[in-house]
Design a protein around this motif. Structure first.
Motif, mmCIF file in Angstrom:
data_model
loop_
_atom_site.group_PDB
_atom_site.id
_atom_site.type_symbol
_atom_site.label_atom_id
_atom_site.label_comp_id
_atom_site.label_asym_id
_atom_site.label_seq_id
_atom_site.Cartn_x
_atom_site.Cartn_y
_atom_site.Cartn_z
ATOM 1 N N ASN A 1 -17.159 -8.117 14.369
ATOM 2 C CA ASN A 1 -18.045 -7.941 13.217
ATOM 3 C C ASN A 1 -17.957 -6.550 12.617
ATOM 4 N N GLN A 2 -17.160 -5.681 13.248
ATOM 5 C CA GLN A 2 -17.040 -4.314 12.773
ATOM 6 C C GLN A 2 -15.769 -4.152 11.947
ATOM 7 N N PRO A 3 -15.830 -3.403 10.843
ATOM 8 C CA PRO A 3 -14.624 -3.204 10.032
ATOM 9 C C PRO A 3 -13.612 -2.314 10.752
ATOM 10 N N ILE A 4 -12.331 -2.673 10.622
ATOM 11 C CA ILE A 4 -11.301 -1.799 11.194
ATOM 12 C C ILE A 4 -10.991 -0.659 10.234
ATOM 13 N N ILE A 5 -11.219 -0.895 8.943
ATOM 14 C CA ILE A 5 -11.109 0.166 7.942
ATOM 15 C C ILE A 5 -12.281 -0.008 6.976
ATOM 16 N N PRO A 6 -13.214 0.937 6.912
ATOM 17 C CA PRO A 6 -14.399 0.789 6.054
ATOM 18 C C PRO A 6 -14.064 0.894 4.569
ATOM 19 N N LYS A 7 -14.909 0.302 3.782
ATOM 20 C CA LYS A 7 -14.857 0.439 2.329
ATOM 21 C C LYS A 7 -14.836 1.915 1.947
ATOM 22 N N ASN A 8 -14.139 2.238 0.855
ATOM 23 C CA ASN A 8 -14.039 3.583 0.286
ATOM 24 C C ASN A 8 -13.058 4.496 1.029
ATOM 25 N N THR A 9 -12.353 3.959 2.025
ATOM 26 C CA THR A 9 -11.361 4.767 2.735
ATOM 27 C C THR A 9 -10.141 5.035 1.842
ATOM 28 N N VAL A 10 -9.655 6.263 1.863
ATOM 29 C CA VAL A 10 -8.393 6.595 1.206
ATOM 30 C C VAL A 10 -7.271 6.365 2.217
ATOM 31 N N ILE A 11 -6.346 5.483 1.862
ATOM 32 C CA ILE A 11 -5.319 5.031 2.800
ATOM 33 C C ILE A 11 -4.335 6.146 3.153
ATOM 34 N N LYS A 12 -4.056 6.253 4.466
ATOM 35 C CA LYS A 12 -3.052 7.165 5.008
ATOM 36 C C LYS A 12 -2.069 6.329 5.843
ATOM 37 N N PRO A 13 -0.941 6.883 6.260
ATOM 38 C CA PRO A 13 0.029 6.101 7.054
ATOM 39 C C PRO A 13 -0.580 5.449 8.294
ATOM 40 N N ILE A 14 -1.530 6.114 8.962
ATOM 41 C CA ILE A 14 -2.138 5.545 10.169
ATOM 42 C C ILE A 14 -2.868 4.243 9.860
ATOM 43 N N HIS A 15 -3.477 4.162 8.655
ATOM 44 C CA HIS A 15 -4.177 2.937 8.278
ATOM 45 C C HIS A 15 -3.197 1.784 8.077
ATOM 46 N N LEU B 1 0.825 -1.207 0.000
ATOM 47 C CA LEU B 1 0.000 0.000 0.000
ATOM 48 C C LEU B 1 0.862 1.262 0.000
ATOM 49 N N VAL B 2 0.323 2.301 -0.603
ATOM 50 C CA VAL B 2 0.923 3.630 -0.530
ATOM 51 C C VAL B 2 -0.187 4.614 -0.176
ATOM 52 N N SER B 3 0.182 5.757 0.326
ATOM 53 C CA SER B 3 -0.812 6.784 0.649
ATOM 54 C C SER B 3 -1.589 7.152 -0.618
ATOM 55 N N GLY B 4 -2.913 7.194 -0.504
ATOM 56 C CA GLY B 4 -3.742 7.510 -1.660
ATOM 57 C C GLY B 4 -4.431 6.304 -2.251
ATOM 58 N N CYS B 5 -4.006 5.078 -1.847
ATOM 59 C CA CYS B 5 -4.730 3.877 -2.285
ATOM 60 C C CYS B 5 -6.158 3.940 -1.743
ATOM 61 N N MET B 6 -7.096 3.354 -2.480
ATOM 62 C CA MET B 6 -8.495 3.390 -2.066
ATOM 63 C C MET B 6 -9.012 1.975 -1.827
ATOM 64 N N VAL B 7 -9.473 1.721 -0.618
ATOM 65 C CA VAL B 7 -9.997 0.413 -0.236
ATOM 66 C C VAL B 7 -11.380 0.225 -0.840
ATOM 67 N N THR B 8 -11.611 -0.913 -1.513
ATOM 68 C CA THR B 8 -12.899 -1.132 -2.190
ATOM 69 C C THR B 8 -13.815 -2.099 -1.455
ATOM 70 N N THR B 9 -13.340 -2.701 -0.356
ATOM 71 C CA THR B 9 -14.196 -3.537 0.490
ATOM 72 C C THR B 9 -13.846 -3.262 1.951
ATOM 73 N N ASP B 10 -14.783 -3.522 2.858
ATOM 74 C CA ASP B 10 -14.494 -3.391 4.282
ATOM 75 C C ASP B 10 -13.337 -4.317 4.662
ATOM 76 N N ILE B 11 -12.431 -3.821 5.496
ATOM 77 C CA ILE B 11 -11.352 -4.654 6.038
ATOM 78 C C ILE B 11 -11.746 -5.014 7.462
ATOM 79 N N MET B 12 -11.966 -6.315 7.683
ATOM 80 C CA MET B 12 -12.503 -6.768 8.958
ATOM 81 C C MET B 12 -11.384 -7.176 9.908
ATOM 82 N N GLY B 13 -11.613 -6.948 11.201
ATOM 83 C CA GLY B 13 -10.702 -7.412 12.229
ATOM 84 C C GLY B 13 -11.239 -8.686 12.849
ATOM 85 N N LYS B 14 -11.124 -8.820 14.156
ATOM 86 C CA LYS B 14 -11.603 -10.023 14.845
ATOM 87 C C LYS B 14 -13.027 -9.876 15.338
#
Length: 363
Positions: free
Chosen positions: A23-37, A8-21
């Protein structure tokens, strides 16, 4: 495409929810990736993510290796169907950026080039109306300005379609939205891209941009006079409190009334250099409160109908990051339906919870 988080690089766009452990996504769909992500993904030991083939800036994203997708399911196919519109949009943002730099250098507006850029997008927008109201997801603080003109043009065209304008007028309204901020090219970049709130003299300079925009389009023969007036008046308000002239409702052009609402909607829902974004549904509630004062209530209602045209069974994400399902809609309160929470099946009515609201529709 699917890649490892390390690619990943800054500016990438997530197209699906990224799930953790949970039922809630840790990074939602449509998020623009930043270093914190990227840090979050590393800590949660995520092995792969689904991203768009273009960055938020409109540039192509070309990782060295993408994870092979041998067993693509129906959801993946659905996502692919959305990529052409998103690609077209992001390419348009990049091309608009180049146009804008030309205008800053004193070049005139090439209306044929503008139409070739915008008209195919407007055609696609009718097939992807729900996506148009979510374009703010792809705007970043650094690139907001270039996203804004494209998004306002598309939003204005969608509202014109909702108001039963003819096909030709829909294109003209879209052009009005697209060209409304072209005069920003005449504003000092130190003001235009300032990372702190503007002081009064700077804001007074910004308020001249509708006049600058009008000057850039006034001699383009293929544009209707309504487009020119709409460009000039898109920051005017029904009660006379707008700028640059302070006109009231009796003197405002219909195109300008449409662009005024769309301009505010995208600005308030987008991340900007000196202001955080707001939920689209909170913005709609604010517009509903102002519709009989500053904005044309017919245009506001068209926006509300276009955006809240969801039905029982629609899945949403709430402002507390919980997912829910709409089970009852009240026509008079389109942004505050009754919902069933996904994690515990509890039913709540959002009208009774003023601090809780819909963050976005889940597709």
């Amino acid at each position: 495409m699917r890649i490892h988080p390390s690619q990943l690089v800054s500016g990438c766009m997530v197209t699906t929810d990224i799930m953790g452990k949970t039922n809630q996504p840790i990074i939602p769909k449509n998020t623009v990736i930043k270093p914190i992500h990227m840090t979050v993904l590393h800590k949660f030991l995520v092995n792969e993510v689904e991203v768009a083939p273009k960055l938020a800036s409109g540039e192509a994203f070309l990782p060295e290796h993408a994870i092979e997708e041998e067993n693509m399911d129906q959801d993946d196919h659905k996502e692919e169907q959305h990529i052409p519109f998103l690609n077209l949009y992001l390419e348009a943002v990049q091309k608009y950026k180049n146009m804008f730099k030309d205008w800053q250098s004193g070049a005139p507006i090439n209306i044929a080039k503008v139409r070739n850029l915008l008209v195919p997008l407007i055609e696609k927008a009718h097939e992807n109306k729900g996506k148009v109201f979510m374009l703010h997801h792809y705007s970043t603080k650094e690139n907001y300005f270039y996203h804004h003109s494209i998004a306002v043009g598309l939003l204005s065209a969608v509202i014109a379609h909702q108001l039963k304008y003819s096909h030709g007028e829909i294109i003209q309204v879209g052009l009005t939205g697209f060209l409304s901020d072209c005069g920003m090219a005449k504003i000092d970049e130190r003001i235009l891209f300032k990372k702190a709130p503007l002081v009064t003299p700077e804001f007074e300079e910004i308020k001249k941009h509708p006049t600058y925009s009008y000057r850039l389009v006034e001699n383009i023969p293929v544009l209707k006079n309504s487009v020119r007036l709409g460009v000039l008046q898109h920051h005017e308000r029904m009660d006379g409190s707008g700028y640059p002239i302070g006109l009231n409702s009796s003197k405002l052009n219909p195109y300008g009334k449409i662009v005024a609402v769309c301009d505010l909607y995208h600005a308030m829902t987008s991340e900007r250099l000196y202001r955080s974004k707001q939920s689209p549904f909170m913005v709609i509630e604010e517009l509903m409160q102002d519709q009989f004062g500053k904005f044309d209530h017919i245009v506001v209602q068209a926006l509300i109908i276009s955006m809240t045209n969801y039905s029982t069974g629609t899945h949403v994400r709430l402002s507390n990051n919980q997912n829910a399902e709409i089970i009852f809609m009240e026509p008079k309160l389109p942004t505050r339906p009754m919902v069933r929470l996904q994690h515990n099946e509890e039913i709540i009515h959002l009208k009774d919870h003023s601090s809780l609201f819909i963050e976005e529709i889940l597709t």
